[in-house]
Design a protein around this motif. Sequence first.
Motif, PDB file in Angstrom:
ATOM      1  N   SER A 107      18.253  16.320 -18.527  1.00 19.64           N
ATOM      2  CA  SER A 107      16.887  16.025 -17.936  1.00 19.64           C
ATOM      3  C   SER A 107      15.810  16.039 -19.383  1.00 19.64           C
ATOM      4  O   SER A 107      16.393  16.613 -20.346  1.00 19.64           O
ATOM      5  CB  SER A 107      16.309  17.179 -16.993  1.00 19.64           C
ATOM      6  OG  SER A 107      16.297  18.520 -17.829  1.00 19.64           O
ATOM      7  N   GLU A 142      18.750  11.572 -17.441  1.00 19.65           N
ATOM      8  CA  GLU A 142      18.052  11.352 -16.001  1.00 19.65           C
ATOM      9  C   GLU A 142      17.421  10.121 -15.873  1.00 19.65           C
ATOM     10  O   GLU A 142      17.316   9.678 -14.661  1.00 19.65           O
ATOM     11  CB  GLU A 142      17.008  12.413 -15.996  1.00 19.65           C
ATOM     12  CG  GLU A 142      17.889  13.896 -15.435  1.00 19.65           C
ATOM     13  CD  GLU A 142      18.321  13.747 -14.023  1.00 19.65           C
ATOM     14  OE1 GLU A 142      18.083  13.236 -13.386  1.00 19.65           O
ATOM     15  OE2 GLU A 142      19.019  14.909 -13.952  1.00 19.65           O
ATOM     16  N   ASP A 153       9.724  12.876 -13.987  1.00 17.72           N
ATOM     17  CA  ASP A 153      10.736  13.245 -12.780  1.00 17.72           C
ATOM     18  C   ASP A 153      10.724  12.019 -12.163  1.00 17.72           C
ATOM     19  O   ASP A 153      11.890  12.000 -11.416  1.00 17.72           O
ATOM     20  CB  ASP A 153       9.812  14.340 -12.274  1.00 17.72           C
ATOM     21  CG  ASP A 153       9.782  15.685 -12.933  1.00 17.72           C
ATOM     22  OD1 ASP A 153      10.471  15.806 -13.997  1.00 17.72           O
ATOM     23  OD2 ASP A 153       9.137  16.600 -12.324  1.00 17.72           O
ATOM     24  N   SER A 195      13.365   9.817 -13.135  1.00 19.10           N
ATOM     25  CA  SER A 195      14.899  10.594 -12.847  1.00 19.10           C
ATOM     26  C   SER A 195      15.289  10.576 -11.502  1.00 19.10           C
ATOM     27  O   SER A 195      16.407  10.216 -11.158  1.00 19.10           O
ATOM     28  CB  SER A 195      14.567  12.206 -13.370  1.00 19.10           C
ATOM     29  OG  SER A 195      14.587  12.200 -14.587  1.00 19.10           O
ATOM     30  N   LEU A 243      16.426  18.866 -12.477  1.00 14.81           N
ATOM     31  CA  LEU A 243      14.937  18.376 -12.383  1.00 14.81           C
ATOM     32  C   LEU A 243      14.124  19.763 -12.225  1.00 14.81           C
ATOM     33  O   LEU A 243      12.909  19.981 -12.182  1.00 14.81           O
ATOM     34  CB  LEU A 243      14.441  17.463 -11.483  1.00 14.81           C
ATOM     35  CG  LEU A 243      14.597  16.086 -11.858  1.00 14.81           C
ATOM     36  CD1 LEU A 243      14.109  15.170 -10.560  1.00 14.81           C
ATOM     37  CD2 LEU A 243      13.891  15.610 -12.883  1.00 14.81           C
TER      38      LEU A 243
END
Length: 977
Positions: A4, A212, A664, A667, A677
Amino acid sequence: MKLSLSALETFLKQQCDALRTSMDAAEYKDYIIAMIFIKWANDNFAIQQKAYAEKLRSDYKDLPDISIASEIEENNTDIYSFYVPVEARWNIEIMPVQYTNNVLNEREKAQQIVNDPTKNSAEIKEAKEKIRECENLLEWRGLLVCTENIGAALTRALRQLELANTKTLDGVLKSINFNKLNGKGERILSDELLSNMIKDFNKYTFTEDNFEFPDLLGAAYEYLLKFFAESAGKKGGEFYTPAPVVELMGKILQPAQNASICDPTVGSGGLLINMKNFVEARYGSAKNLHICGQEVIDGTYKMCKMNMLFHGITDANIQLGDTLLHPKHVINGELEKFDIVVANPPFSQNYTKKDMEFTERFSSFWMNTKKQADFMFVQHMVAILKDDGRMAVVMPHGVLFRGGEEMRYRTHLINEGLLECIIGLPEGLFYGTGIPACILIINKKGASGRNGVFFINADREYKEGKNQNVLRPEDVEKISYVYLNKCEIEKYSRFVSKEELEKENYNCNIRRYIDNTPPAENQDVYAHLHGGVPAKEIEELGTLTNCYGNIEEVIFEANHSEHGEESYMNFAGDISTRDDIKTKLFNYIGYKNTRAEYDAILKNFWKSACKEISKLPETKDVYDLQKTLSSLFSEYLSAKNNPVLDEYQSRGAFAQYIEDLKSDFKSIAASGWNATLIPDEVILQSQAGDILEQLKEKKARRDEIIEKFEEVAKFDDDECDEEFDEDTYDVFPKKIAKEYKDSKCNLKMQLDSLSKEVKNKEGILKAYKKNVDSDNKEYKKELNNKIKQLKKDKSDSSKIEIDKLNKIIADIDEHKKRETLSLDAIKITKSEAEATKVLSEIETIKKLISSNNDKIIELKSQIDAIDTRLKHNDELDAEQKQLTKDINAIEKNLAEIAQNAREKISAENAKELILSIGYKRLSDTINEYLDSHIRKLQHLIEGIYDKYTVTLGTMISKRDKAVAELDSFMKELGYEC
């Protein structure tokens, strides 16, 4: 588990911290970037090489393995993003046969030279060095298993990588030296440090399938650049433009899908990357962009090239050189033209006309070569702009009002209709300078019909920071919206005609046209004298109180007094102190209702938002999701009557929230509801809260120490005019500490030299004593022999002679016991003249020893003084290094705890946690605005309280009472007033 962005950022920050103890950001940034690139290039090469081997086996069934092994070692640009030579490889399980044979051939050739009697000594020496090099290469098995001379191995790896990929990497890697020495001739980067660094990097695989989301490495690199800029202080301005300014310029220019874009002072490339991100977000792809840039500083040019590569922009045309002297983007002998030009050039630079190319760029507007290159950059940008092109450039305010050639050029820009807009920015936004800046927007499209300039004065709207001020999301949103829609707002923006500008002699000082100076604070004389609060001042609070209902009614009450046309109020009876104001405000039902309304709006919005976000693993359309969420947010907030957040705050706050969540979202789109995450802190809070607290304390202490050293770093700059005062700071600047340490080293050398001389002279004194004692010993033997002879003679004269000789022997024995020589001891075997001479030599030596001992005492005193001075500095330095080691060990432990816990989280639980974190972020963001709003109202009311609560009459009464008390005391002491 995939990597990540937060995990990678944390890892890279740890690597920076490991290097930060021995050097500053300006030095270690190259090493961090180089390590990222070596690992990234190796990981991707390994995958591409394996895929190529599989393709060859599939396409050519009968092709033997040895042929495949040979083929995949060829430097094929169609197959490999970057070809990694053997000397640059991370880990080699099987050494390529072809490479081994080549090295063996090289060794054999060198051996033939050594064996050739016709070769001279220089040729033989070179050949022997080649043989040693070949022997080392035959034992080479990659950076991962390298244990000695690691700095040299990394430096060689970078050079070989560049040589194998010159089209993309020319001039980028070969000057980075991991084997660099400090002033003492010691390697800055030890084998131990580099070995640990390589082992740390080996924990991660830098390939797209392990990220990610695809652009993760580019996002992490942007984080690093910001970190480097903040750590580098003044020098950070050479390569980094703050993200909010970059975002603002992107929102202003909004490039088309197939635009050609150039930044002639590109720095680390942030402005160009932002343009690419804008196009990618809006159109889904940025592959049709044509991106160009030029940078004069070699180190910054390398950073830019890396930035492009890490963002997947392999075709960016980034050139090294001075833009004003030698512009590099030339087609068929003419300057290349662009749709969009954007830049943040260095402020107030010198320039030279010598050997300048394409002087027609500057027409007849030649600025002073001393500190006035600003408009030279603007003229270059205008020259490379297409006929319908647009540009935005950051400039110092001086270009807006200075006279001479700069005034002539301003006149030209305005009269030709080229200058579309001037945006005044707050001071202190940029690294390296605190002066306010502006953005000039030049638009060739529609220039002939443009009858003036649009001004925006945004210099008062920003968030104040410790080292740098920052444009807030709502500031960026407001500026871009006002510019794009040409909204005229009082004390913020307006269109100024050519005629008005001409009347002002083309002086574009923004405050001439938009004076946003805050009005003077109200001072009501009647209220100061008699009390009460002017009703007019309460009414002026309406813009802040309306959103809470009739909140002013619980703070104020009528006092029914009037003075002329003015009416007055009192503070409510239950407000007896300043602190009561806050209590009344925060307990007011209207305020609580407003907070509850916003809470309900956010919860309702989030229910709808979760449905849209949940679709992301299937739709994979992050840009469409962002648009949908923004639309939803506006829809829900628009239902609020008398909102606390204005339209710019609402849009800006949510835009920043979406920007913060962008990685995010990427991802989730790429990898689904992955537990990576979930931030480590969320997992560790329940798993290792006490260790987290310990880590927090250690980091706070380390950062406190680092801050002390960074505070004095400015004194290391030769351009710093301020003088360092030891009494003001806890630590010394590096330069001064080095001077003290060099001085101490010099003093110790003097001390050692004097100590050796004293020891030598003391040895000479001992030798004198030993020689005299030896001579006297021999003489004593002679005397004893004489006594034996005399004892045979029993005469009185013999007895008298024996007594004399025994006395001399006794003197010899006595002198031998003494540590120092005397004249009498020497005279036993020498004449008085000889003895006097010897004693004189001895006294001279003793004086020299005494003098040197005095000097030694003084030198020790000076060394002790330096040690005392540096003691606290060195203790803090040692403490910082130890804290860094402790922090690294704790973080390693925590990372393992978090990873173990994360592996047990199901996709459904991960989704629930991720969404709850997303809601908390949004709630925190909006609540921060709500808190700020009520605090502002509180401070304004407290200001009114401070102004009018104590009237002049009250002050006079207090004064009279104090005077009466003083009179009483004086009378008691016998003094009459």
